[in-house]
Design an enzyme around this catalytic site. Sequence first.
Site, short mmCIF file in Angstrom:
data_model
loop_
_atom_site.label_atom_id
_atom_site.label_comp_id
_atom_site.label_asym_id
_atom_site.label_seq_id
_atom_site.Cartn_x
_atom_site.Cartn_y
_atom_site.Cartn_z
N HIS A 131 -46.57 -18.69 47.14
CA HIS A 131 -47.57 -17.61 47.05
C HIS A 131 -47.61 -17.04 45.64
O HIS A 131 -48.68 -16.83 45.06
CB HIS A 131 -47.21 -16.51 48.06
CG HIS A 131 -48.05 -15.28 47.97
ND1 HIS A 131 -49.13 -15.04 48.78
CD2 HIS A 131 -47.95 -14.20 47.15
CE1 HIS A 131 -49.67 -13.87 48.47
NE2 HIS A 131 -48.97 -13.34 47.48
N GLU A 132 -46.44 -16.79 45.06
CA GLU A 132 -46.38 -16.22 43.71
C GLU A 132 -46.89 -17.22 42.67
O GLU A 132 -47.57 -16.83 41.71
CB GLU A 132 -44.96 -15.77 43.39
CG GLU A 132 -44.38 -14.72 44.34
CD GLU A 132 -45.29 -13.51 44.53
OE1 GLU A 132 -46.08 -13.21 43.61
OE2 GLU A 132 -45.22 -12.88 45.59
N HIS A 135 -50.58 -17.11 42.58
CA HIS A 135 -51.06 -15.99 41.76
C HIS A 135 -51.09 -16.40 40.28
O HIS A 135 -52.04 -16.08 39.55
CB HIS A 135 -50.15 -14.78 41.93
CG HIS A 135 -50.48 -13.92 43.10
ND1 HIS A 135 -51.75 -13.47 43.36
CD2 HIS A 135 -49.69 -13.40 44.08
CE1 HIS A 135 -51.75 -12.72 44.46
NE2 HIS A 135 -50.51 -12.66 44.91
N GLU A 206 -54.95 -11.42 47.36
CA GLU A 206 -53.86 -11.79 48.27
C GLU A 206 -54.26 -12.92 49.22
O GLU A 206 -53.48 -13.84 49.47
CB GLU A 206 -53.40 -10.57 49.07
CG GLU A 206 -52.64 -9.54 48.24
CD GLU A 206 -51.45 -10.14 47.52
OE1 GLU A 206 -50.68 -10.92 48.13
OE2 GLU A 206 -51.28 -9.84 46.32
#
Length: 290
Positions: A131-132, A135, A206
């Site tokens: 997930h990071e 980003h 998100e």
Amino acid sequence: MNQVKTVALLGLLSALLITVSYWLIGGVTGAVLGIGLAALMNFVSWYSSDKIALAAYRAQPISPNQAPGLYRMVQRLSDRANLPMPKLYIIPTAGANAFATGRDPEHAAVAVTQGIVNMLPEDELEAVIAHELSHIKNRDTLTQAVAATIAGAISFLAQIVSYSLWFGGGSQSDREGSNPFGLLLTLMVAPVAASVIQLGISRTREFEADAGAARLTGNPRALARALQRLEASARQMPIAANPAFEPLLIVNAIPRQALSNLFSTHPSTEARIQNLLKLERELGTSFSVR
């Protein structure tokens, strides 16, 4: 579509800073100062976003010798995402959370708390790291840092003028011809409006990062399980830090049950999980819930 929405919201946030400067400082001089301040804030955010965010959470760099398993995991996922290996940091707290920062993939960093490393099983921690990294790949790290810095500047400016009015009365010549009602309204509304816009930017990013993580790992349900654990953990052990940087975190540092979507840094965990399960069906994968 989310990229267009993000750019529009960032533009609106910068325009709000210029407008606030016009009302609070006065006339054309204030507007010009606001433009200069917006440009300066964007440059500072672009160049120093990683340092600002890491300092806010007291993150400490870690070496491969200190966390070999974590390094191997991040390196494997970075290679799969075609990204440079980011710098790794540990946040010395038992609270479970994580974030990514940096102005571009070549200057990126991933920070995880000691609590999240201790709490999550390997597949769920991998999903959080993915997930990071998503980003970073989407350059959300810079977008969110710029938004946080501008929103903070608006709130700071309003607070300074408010103190001036209460304790010093301000300079009449600086605000000659200004509308007192407009000034008061700006003092009250501008910080709230800045926060709403900043949070809107955060929420749009998100869902994209969740989807990117699911595709990177091929295991959407692992992230769904991790989000459930992280939200439960945050209720028991919230992380205390500058709220301006809370949108960087994977889940809210302090869950707010009664908070409307408008004032939330993240989409609801339930909505994120439903999106991940929908993506799981689209990918044709199925993983059991632990």
